[in-house]
Write a protein that holds these residues in place. Structure first.
Motif, PDB file in Angstrom:
ATOM      1  N   GLN A  70     -15.605  -3.032   4.016  1.00  0.00           N
ATOM      2  CA  GLN A  70     -15.202  -2.578   5.353  1.00  0.00           C
ATOM      3  C   GLN A  70     -14.767  -3.775   6.205  1.00  0.00           C
ATOM      4  OE1 GLN A  70     -14.725   0.524   6.282  1.00  0.00           O
ATOM      5  NE2 GLN A  70     -14.111  -0.038   8.342  1.00  0.00           N
ATOM      6  N   GLN A  71     -15.495  -4.876   6.112  1.00  0.00           N
ATOM      7  CA  GLN A  71     -15.126  -6.079   6.874  1.00  0.00           C
ATOM      8  C   GLN A  71     -13.780  -6.632   6.404  1.00  0.00           C
ATOM      9  OE1 GLN A  71     -18.537  -8.625   6.294  1.00  0.00           O
ATOM     10  NE2 GLN A  71     -19.392  -8.089   8.303  1.00  0.00           N
ATOM     11  N   LEU A  72     -13.572  -6.639   5.097  1.00  0.00           N
ATOM     12  CA  LEU A  72     -12.279  -7.097   4.571  1.00  0.00           C
ATOM     13  C   LEU A  72     -11.137  -6.221   5.079  1.00  0.00           C
ATOM     14  CD1 LEU A  72     -12.999  -8.002   0.829  1.00  0.00           C
ATOM     15  CD2 LEU A  72     -12.254  -9.546   2.644  1.00  0.00           C
ATOM     16  N   PHE A  73     -11.360  -4.916   5.099  1.00  0.00           N
ATOM     17  CA  PHE A  73     -10.326  -4.004   5.574  1.00  0.00           C
ATOM     18  C   PHE A  73     -10.051  -4.223   7.066  1.00  0.00           C
ATOM     19  CE2 PHE A  73      -8.790   0.125   7.157  1.00  0.00           C
ATOM     20  CZ  PHE A  73      -7.638   0.221   6.393  1.00  0.00           C
ATOM     21  N   GLN A  74     -11.113  -4.419   7.847  1.00  0.00           N
ATOM     22  CA  GLN A  74     -10.929  -4.685   9.282  1.00  0.00           C
ATOM     23  C   GLN A  74     -10.200  -6.008   9.498  1.00  0.00           C
ATOM     24  OE1 GLN A  74     -14.922  -4.367  10.788  1.00  0.00           O
ATOM     25  NE2 GLN A  74     -14.784  -2.140  11.054  1.00  0.00           N
ATOM     26  N   LYS A  75     -10.525  -7.001   8.688  1.00  0.00           N
ATOM     27  CA  LYS A  75      -9.853  -8.296   8.764  1.00  0.00           C
ATOM     28  C   LYS A  75      -8.357  -8.123   8.438  1.00  0.00           C
ATOM     29  CE  LYS A  75      -9.999 -12.897   6.657  1.00  0.00           C
ATOM     30  NZ  LYS A  75     -10.628 -13.729   5.629  1.00  0.00           N
ATOM     31  N   TYR A  76      -8.068  -7.301   7.451  1.00  0.00           N
ATOM     32  CA  TYR A  76      -6.686  -7.009   7.080  1.00  0.00           C
ATOM     33  C   TYR A  76      -5.950  -6.336   8.245  1.00  0.00           C
ATOM     34  CZ  TYR A  76      -2.754  -4.640   4.869  1.00  0.00           C
ATOM     35  OH  TYR A  76      -1.492  -4.176   4.565  1.00  0.00           O
ATOM     36  N   GLN A  77      -6.574  -5.325   8.834  1.00  0.00           N
ATOM     37  CA  GLN A  77      -5.956  -4.605   9.960  1.00  0.00           C
ATOM     38  C   GLN A  77      -5.683  -5.555  11.127  1.00  0.00           C
ATOM     39  OE1 GLN A  77      -4.802  -1.591  10.129  1.00  0.00           O
ATOM     40  NE2 GLN A  77      -5.599  -0.749   8.247  1.00  0.00           N
ATOM     41  N   GLN A  78      -6.624  -6.437  11.427  1.00  0.00           N
ATOM     42  CA  GLN A  78      -6.452  -7.382  12.534  1.00  0.00           C
ATOM     43  C   GLN A  78      -5.336  -8.385  12.221  1.00  0.00           C
ATOM     44  OE1 GLN A  78      -8.099  -7.231  15.576  1.00  0.00           O
ATOM     45  NE2 GLN A  78      -6.525  -8.708  16.125  1.00  0.00           N
ATOM     46  N   ALA A  79      -5.294  -8.865  10.980  1.00  0.00           N
ATOM     47  CA  ALA A  79      -4.241  -9.804  10.592  1.00  0.00           C
ATOM     48  C   ALA A  79      -2.866  -9.142  10.678  1.00  0.00           C
ATOM     49  CB  ALA A  79      -4.499 -10.325   9.174  1.00  0.00           C
ATOM     50  N   LEU A  80      -2.787  -7.895  10.283  1.00  0.00           N
ATOM     51  CA  LEU A  80      -1.531  -7.155  10.365  1.00  0.00           C
ATOM     52  C   LEU A  80      -1.060  -7.064  11.814  1.00  0.00           C
ATOM     53  CD1 LEU A  80       0.583  -5.502   8.789  1.00  0.00           C
ATOM     54  CD2 LEU A  80      -0.858  -3.504   9.153  1.00  0.00           C
ATOM     55  N   GLN A  81      -1.967  -6.710  12.698  1.00  0.00           N
ATOM     56  CA  GLN A  81      -1.634  -6.602  14.120  1.00  0.00           C
ATOM     57  C   GLN A  81      -1.262  -7.977  14.692  1.00  0.00           C
ATOM     58  OE1 GLN A  81      -4.850  -5.102  16.517  1.00  0.00           O
ATOM     59  NE2 GLN A  81      -3.512  -4.588  18.211  1.00  0.00           N
ATOM     60  N   ASP A  82      -2.025  -9.008  14.357  1.00  0.00           N
ATOM     61  CA  ASP A  82      -1.734 -10.356  14.856  1.00  0.00           C
ATOM     62  C   ASP A  82      -0.376 -10.848  14.367  1.00  0.00           C
ATOM     63  OD1 ASP A  82      -4.216 -10.317  16.083  1.00  0.00           O
ATOM     64  OD2 ASP A  82      -5.181 -11.636  14.610  1.00  0.00           O
ATOM     65  N   ASN A  83      -0.068 -10.584  13.104  1.00  0.00           N
ATOM     66  CA  ASN A  83       1.216 -11.009  12.542  1.00  0.00           C
ATOM     67  C   ASN A  83       2.385 -10.311  13.230  1.00  0.00           C
ATOM     68  OD1 ASN A  83      -0.187 -12.627  10.778  1.00  0.00           O
ATOM     69  ND2 ASN A  83       0.177 -11.356   8.982  1.00  0.00           N
ATOM     70  N   GLN A  84       2.235  -9.016  13.508  1.00  0.00           N
ATOM     71  CA  GLN A  84       3.302  -8.275  14.185  1.00  0.00           C
ATOM     72  C   GLN A  84       3.531  -8.839  15.588  1.00  0.00           C
ATOM     73  OE1 GLN A  84       1.827  -4.254  13.886  1.00  0.00           O
ATOM     74  NE2 GLN A  84       2.944  -3.859  11.990  1.00  0.00           N
ATOM     75  N   GLN A  85       2.445  -9.126  16.296  1.00  0.00           N
ATOM     76  CA  GLN A  85       2.577  -9.687  17.640  1.00  0.00           C
ATOM     77  C   GLN A  85       3.199 -11.081  17.601  1.00  0.00           C
ATOM     78  OE1 GLN A  85      -1.410  -9.411  19.216  1.00  0.00           O
ATOM     79  NE2 GLN A  85      -1.171  -7.267  19.806  1.00  0.00           N
ATOM     80  N   ALA A  86       2.773 -11.896  16.649  1.00  0.00           N
ATOM     81  CA  ALA A  86       3.324 -13.247  16.531  1.00  0.00           C
ATOM     82  C   ALA A  86       4.811 -13.197  16.198  1.00  0.00           C
ATOM     83  CB  ALA A  86       2.562 -14.035  15.471  1.00  0.00           C
ATOM     84  N   LEU A  87       5.201 -12.276  15.347  1.00  0.00           N
ATOM     85  CA  LEU A  87       6.614 -12.141  14.971  1.00  0.00           C
ATOM     86  C   LEU A  87       7.454 -11.673  16.160  1.00  0.00           C
ATOM     87  CD1 LEU A  87       8.278 -12.667  12.466  1.00  0.00           C
ATOM     88  CD2 LEU A  87       7.995 -10.274  11.836  1.00  0.00           C
ATOM     89  N   GLN A  88       6.921 -10.733  16.925  1.00  0.00           N
ATOM     90  CA  GLN A  88       7.633 -10.267  18.120  1.00  0.00           C
ATOM     91  C   GLN A  88       7.791 -11.403  19.140  1.00  0.00           C
ATOM     92  OE1 GLN A  88       5.313  -6.897  19.432  1.00  0.00           O
ATOM     93  NE2 GLN A  88       6.503  -5.450  18.215  1.00  0.00           N
ATOM     94  N   LYS A  89       6.732 -12.173  19.321  1.00  0.00           N
ATOM     95  CA  LYS A  89       6.778 -13.291  20.265  1.00  0.00           C
ATOM     96  C   LYS A  89       7.790 -14.330  19.800  1.00  0.00           C
ATOM     97  CE  LYS A  89       3.955 -16.795  22.484  1.00  0.00           C
ATOM     98  NZ  LYS A  89       2.696 -17.515  22.492  1.00  0.00           N
ATOM     99  N   ALA A  90       7.774 -14.656  18.512  1.00  0.00           N
ATOM    100  CA  ALA A  90       8.721 -15.629  17.970  1.00  0.00           C
ATOM    101  C   ALA A  90      10.157 -15.134  18.122  1.00  0.00           C
ATOM    102  CB  ALA A  90       8.399 -15.915  16.504  1.00  0.00           C
ATOM    103  N   GLN A  91      10.356 -13.843  17.886  1.00  0.00           N
ATOM    104  CA  GLN A  91      11.694 -13.271  18.022  1.00  0.00           C
ATOM    105  C   GLN A  91      12.175 -13.399  19.458  1.00  0.00           C
ATOM    106  OE1 GLN A  91      12.073  -9.148  16.879  1.00  0.00           O
ATOM    107  NE2 GLN A  91      14.280  -9.251  16.887  1.00  0.00           N
ATOM    108  N   GLN A  92      11.319 -13.083  20.398  1.00  0.00           N
ATOM    109  CA  GLN A  92      11.718 -13.174  21.802  1.00  0.00           C
ATOM    110  C   GLN A  92      11.996 -14.625  22.193  1.00  0.00           C
ATOM    111  OE1 GLN A  92       9.414 -10.957  24.548  1.00  0.00           O
ATOM    112  NE2 GLN A  92      10.654 -11.572  26.271  1.00  0.00           N
ATOM    113  N   GLU A  93      11.144 -15.552  21.745  1.00  0.00           N
ATOM    114  CA  GLU A  93      11.340 -16.955  22.084  1.00  0.00           C
ATOM    115  C   GLU A  93      12.637 -17.507  21.508  1.00  0.00           C
ATOM    116  OE1 GLU A  93       7.797 -18.846  20.632  1.00  0.00           O
ATOM    117  OE2 GLU A  93       6.610 -18.235  22.367  1.00  0.00           O
TER     118      GLU A  93
END
Length: 168
Positions: free
Chosen positions: A90-113
């Motif tokens: 369950q912790q691994l899955f939650q870590k995966y979900q958080q990494a997915l969300q963080d990566n999407q946000q980082a990619l959006q921020k990089a795209q805007q920059e």
């Protein structure tokens, strides 16, 4: 009668203005895609996206491997070990979900920059062409405009490209 005469006097300058007004259109998307800085930024974003995909695939593989191992051995586990393993999964899955969300946000921020300065440069060039050419309005056709008259509106894409070269 006075109202009719007054209305005609007020509308006459507008009619003359509309007849002399210059309108233009531009394909900002085509301009952007031809810019070396856009091509470079797109390549960097694609590389970053690919790295995120690889990281997420590695996490998925790890979760799948541990889940398969759990499925094979859960019948031989005691209750405590089973609960610990489930909690770990369950912790691994939650870590995966958080990494997915963080990566999407980082990619959006990089795209805007990376894209914001390019868009600002294009908009500045369009404004300069509009001011220098005496245009009332320059419309961006890359937004899916269904019709623009070629006789009443001039394609200023080449003018904007030339202006972009001056802004370098």
């Amino acid at each position: 009668m006075k109202k009719l005469v007054l209305m005609l006097l007020l509308c006459a300058p507008l009619t003359l203005f509309a007849q002399n007004a210059k309108f233009g259109h531009v394909d900002a998307q085509a301009i952007m895609q031809s810019l070396p800085e856009f091509i470079k930024a797109r390549g960097e974003l694609e590389a970053q996206s690919k790295q995120y995909e690889n990281d997420m695939k590695a996490m998925q593989d790890e979760i799948q491997k541990k889940s398969d191992e759990y499925d094979r051995t859960k019948s031989t586990m005691n209750e405590t070990k089973r609960q610990e393993t489930e909690a770990s999964l369950q912790q691994l899955f939650q870590k995966y979900q958080q990494a997915l969300q963080d990566n999407q946000q980082a990619l959006q921020k990089a795209q805007q920059e990376k894209m914001q300065p390019i868009m600002t440069k294009i908009m500045t060039a369009i404004k300069n062409v509009g001011k220098n050419g005496g245009y009332v309005y320059i419309m961006d056709v890359s937004g899916g405009i269904p019709y623009i008259s070629d006789t009443l509106s001039k394609d200023v894409t080449a003018d904007v490209k030339a202006e972009m070269n001056k802004l370098k």
